[in-house]
Scaffold this active site. Structure first.
Site, PDB file in Angstrom:
ATOM      1  CB  SER A   8      -0.903   0.009   1.233  1.00  0.00           C
ATOM      2  OG  SER A   8      -1.501   1.284   1.351  1.00  0.00           O
ATOM      3  CG  HIS A  33      -4.145  -1.170  -1.556  1.00  0.00           C
ATOM      4  ND1 HIS A  33      -5.331  -1.777  -1.907  1.00  0.00           N
ATOM      5  CD2 HIS A  33      -4.423  -0.400  -0.471  1.00  0.00           C
ATOM      6  CE1 HIS A  33      -6.289  -1.396  -1.068  1.00  0.00           C
ATOM      7  NE2 HIS A  33      -5.769  -0.553  -0.192  1.00  0.00           N
ATOM      8  CG  ASP A  35      -5.105   2.851   1.097  1.00  0.00           C
ATOM      9  OD1 ASP A  35      -6.096   2.117   1.025  1.00  0.00           O
ATOM     10  OD2 ASP A  35      -3.971   2.455   1.457  1.00  0.00           O
ATOM     11  CG  MET A  37      -7.909   7.785   3.013  1.00  0.00           C
ATOM     12  SD  MET A  37      -6.867   7.790   4.469  1.00  0.00           S
ATOM     13  CE  MET A  37      -6.269   6.091   4.431  1.00  0.00           C
ATOM     14  CG  HIS A  67      -9.386   0.909  -0.250  1.00  0.00           C
ATOM     15  ND1 HIS A  67      -8.760   0.621   0.946  1.00  0.00           N
ATOM     16  CD2 HIS A  67     -10.702   1.046   0.046  1.00  0.00           C
ATOM     17  CE1 HIS A  67      -9.661   0.582   1.915  1.00  0.00           C
ATOM     18  NE2 HIS A  67     -10.840   0.843   1.397  1.00  0.00           N
ATOM     19  CG  MET A  69     -11.196   4.098   2.629  1.00  0.00           C
ATOM     20  SD  MET A  69      -9.611   4.000   3.471  1.00  0.00           S
ATOM     21  CE  MET A  69      -8.515   3.977   2.054  1.00  0.00           C
ATOM     22  CG  MET A 138     -11.664  -1.808   5.440  1.00  0.00           C
ATOM     23  SD  MET A 138     -10.162  -1.508   4.498  1.00  0.00           S
ATOM     24  CE  MET A 138      -9.066  -0.852   5.753  1.00  0.00           C
ATOM     25  CG  ASP A 177      -6.289  -2.406   3.262  1.00  0.00           C
ATOM     26  OD1 ASP A 177      -5.194  -2.199   3.803  1.00  0.00           O
ATOM     27  OD2 ASP A 177      -6.916  -1.540   2.616  1.00  0.00           O
TER      28      ASP A 177
END
Ligand code: DX5
Ligand code: ZN
Length: 228
Positions: A8, A33, A35, A37, A67, A69, A138, A177
């Site tokens: 990640s 990966h 992330d 946010m 991913h 979020m 998660m 994850d």
């Protein structure tokens, strides 16, 4: 089922992101990966589509697993796909139509994924399995890297693997994850997870290639790749 390891980027040194992306590509990891946010769905901000595009530019052959979020992922799916997402995951708890979101991702030829927070039961994902290429559990509360693995999530992996197999989806990828290291990855593999995101554990390694190979080997043995 293929066992895959996904470092990640959240745990990378942001002062030299391009080098860090190349380091992941050179490690033999299966994917990067990323992330995303939004400071609303989770109490943190990370980065946006420009970093996905950067990853595509510096290491075009490295698969990009994104991913989201975000409270409204549906408003941003096309932007992340245009930037180079190869797989796009959003949360079942998000404020959008899950069916339409998954269908929109697949229509663009991208792998579709649905994510569940630790507190969300596995059953919340069941109706959507036919539209998912992968499901992400998660194993920490989303928002930050470096947190401790929550072993209470393990039974959800067993439940979903059994459900998917019984309903004719034995090829569903199950990803974990949060707090993943050599030991916690094996615990998840034993329950039927086959994709492993690791942030702080991977980026603190002097030799990421060796760590990827070791985690992949340990998980493949625990998952039982040779026997299935
Ligand atoms: C957390 C992110 C994770 C994070 C994992 O909200 O979704 O991908 O990078 O970091 P570690 O492996 O350090 O728990
Ligand atoms: Zn993540």
């Amino acid at each position: 089922m293929k066992v895959q390891i996904l470092p990640s980027l959240l745990a990378a040194d942001f002062g030299c992101l391009a080098d860090e992306i190349r380091r992941v590509a050179a490690s033999g990891a299966d994917a990067l990966h990323l992330d995303i946010m939004d400071a609303h769905f989770v109490p943190n901000l990370s980065f946006g589509p420009d970093v996905v595009a950067l990853a595509k530019r510096v290491s075009p052959g490295l698969f990009r697993n994104v991913h989201l979020m975000m409270t409204r992922p549906d408003l941003y799916l096309d932007r992340f796909i245009d930037a180079g997402a190869d797989a796009l995951q959003f949360h079942v708890e998000a404020d959008c139509d899950v069916w339409q979101g998954l269908a929109a991702i697949r229509r663009r030829g991208v792998r579709s994924g649905l994510v569940a927070r630790p507190q969300t039961p596995a059953e919340a994902l069941y109706p959507y399995v036919p539209l998912c290429d992968e499901v992400l559990f998660m194993t920490v509360n989303p928002g930050y890297g470096g947190q401790a693995f929550m072993s209470g999530v393990l039974p959800k992996i067993t439940a979903l693997r059994q459900y998917a197999a019984a309903r004719g989806f034995p090829g569903l990828d199950i990803m974990v994850d949060g707090g993943i290291n050599d030991e916690t990855a094996v615990q998840c593999a034993e329950r039927g997870a086959n994709q492993f995101v690791a942030g702080s554990f991977m980026f603190r390694q002097d030799d990421m290639s060796a760590a990827v190979a070791r985690m992949r080997g340990g998980c493949a043995r625990a998952y039982g790749t040779d026997t299935r």
